[in-house]
Design an enzyme around this catalytic site. Sequence first.
Site, PDB file in Angstrom:
ATOM      1  N   CYS A  16      40.550  67.350  56.767  1.00 54.79           N
ATOM      2  CA  CYS A  16      40.329  67.066  55.346  1.00 54.79           C
ATOM      3  C   CYS A  16      39.987  65.584  55.150  1.00 54.79           C
ATOM      4  O   CYS A  16      38.960  65.143  55.655  1.00 54.79           O
ATOM      5  CB  CYS A  16      41.529  67.518  54.510  1.00 54.79           C
ATOM      6  SG  CYS A  16      41.142  67.651  52.750  1.00 54.79           S
ATOM      7  N   GLU A  69      45.358  74.576  59.436  1.00 56.20           N
ATOM      8  CA  GLU A  69      46.790  74.918  59.412  1.00 56.20           C
ATOM      9  C   GLU A  69      47.149  75.824  58.233  1.00 56.20           C
ATOM     10  O   GLU A  69      48.240  76.368  58.175  1.00 56.20           O
ATOM     11  CB  GLU A  69      47.636  73.635  59.404  1.00 56.20           C
ATOM     12  CG  GLU A  69      47.753  72.901  58.077  1.00 56.20           C
ATOM     13  CD  GLU A  69      46.548  72.056  57.680  1.00 56.20           C
ATOM     14  OE1 GLU A  69      45.500  72.155  58.333  1.00 56.20           O
ATOM     15  OE2 GLU A  69      46.661  71.307  56.686  1.00 56.20           O
ATOM     16  N   HIS A 113      41.306  73.272  55.952  1.00 52.12           N
ATOM     17  CA  HIS A 113      42.627  73.092  56.558  1.00 52.12           C
ATOM     18  C   HIS A 113      42.883  74.222  57.551  1.00 52.12           C
ATOM     19  O   HIS A 113      43.247  75.326  57.143  1.00 52.12           O
ATOM     20  CB  HIS A 113      43.712  73.122  55.478  1.00 52.12           C
ATOM     21  CG  HIS A 113      43.720  71.898  54.625  1.00 52.12           C
ATOM     22  ND1 HIS A 113      44.482  70.798  54.918  1.00 52.12           N
ATOM     23  CD2 HIS A 113      43.041  71.595  53.498  1.00 52.12           C
ATOM     24  CE1 HIS A 113      44.292  69.866  54.002  1.00 52.12           C
ATOM     25  NE2 HIS A 113      43.415  70.323  53.118  1.00 52.12           N
TER      26      HIS A 113
END
Lengths: 211, 252
Positions: A88, A193, A191
Amino acid sequence: MNLAIINFGSGNLHSVHKAFESLSSDLSNPYNIIVTNDPKEIQSADKIVLPGVGAFGDCKNAILNIEGLHASLEASVIKNKVPFMGICVGMQLLADLSYEFGTHSGFGWIPGEVRRITSSKEYKIPHMGWNEITFSDHKLFDNCEQGSDFYFVHSFYFRNQKNEHSIATTKYPDQITAAVCKENICGTQFHPEKSHINGKKIIHNFLEWKP
Amino acid sequence: MLKKRIIPCLDVDNGRVVKGVNFIDLVDAGDPVEQAIIYNAEGADELCFLDITASSDNRDTLLEVVKKTAENCFIPLTVGGGVRNLDDISRLLHFGADKVSINTAAVDNIDLVAEAANKYGSSTIVIAVDAKETAENQWKVFTHGGRKETNIDVVTYCNEVAKLGAGEILLTSMDRDGTKSGFDNKLLKAVTSKVNVPVIASGGVGNLSHLLDGILEGEASALLAASIFHFGEYSIGEVKRYLADNNIPVRI
């Protein structure tokens, strides 16, 4: 082997930490995942991840305010070619400069600029949610399908100076860089994750990446 | 194309789910973490926990829930309920929330929106707005779980928090909440047509066509629902297939 997740005080590192830990534990030779801002630990890391949440200028200043942090990143990533992943804003920081709340210089590791996404009634800002990507042939996207969805949340995007550095794109409404790579340096606007199964693939691939 | 998000919301009281569904494979139907894991596996686009614990002394029980959920679900997690200040936000983020939703505290002190957005990034700050129609096509902001009326116009307020840096707005219709009669699409449209950040529709979902209406008529970016999922009426997968069959872009 150590993987350092850089903690410069930007938001929530918990999900990044847990995701890398979980994916690494599946490897036959797992990494020791450390969350750190200690230049010594960073210089001895075998892989480096830079997450970033918030405004570009704040993130850059926070990094510069930790003594030795920026220099240790340069030494590892630029001089020693340690594999690096920015997430990001951590990816946007690789650019030459950003126009988010003023003009700020970035690391200048991958040529390009960070600009605001054009908003409209139909295209709200931030670009928030799951969007599909188109990617080029790269280790990071091993076992991923073209058009897979990833979780994005951002109002600014990385406009690469050289097309070859953009390894994935999405559309909102114009084409936006979704991932970049130059030699040992990669980054994702989305993202991983928070991108469920597809995100796990990206993290796994980064862990196995030998640029 | 950006997908419309489906977000199941769990009300959590003292660390336990209120009105949870008894999924077949749940060991403990009251455990929010177990429910979250199932929603995650079913394809939820995000998760939302709303802490309704009355006493602030018992709020720490939620932190453990947030932590365990974040360790098991790799999708965005929004947590709200009783968030009063930057410390509360910090704590929730530290324990693994990706976004924090602020309701009454933002109305009481609008500066908190800008402070929170500056400190943690707009993407982290959700402003929850409880709206009630007080005259035709006019909605006022209510606080304290909908018990207290303010004189603040909903559309004006949503615009203001968006300008101050709110990343999205969670808009609940008090008139529709719990009625299963569908979203207040006039309210949604009034906000989505004027406000430039994503709006999550909430309050009133009773069936699948209500969800479709929230997107087509209300023009919401995301749909939040509690009871239709908790009572097992529909699975996340069913909802998404229905929306996809109606040409709505969803992540399947």
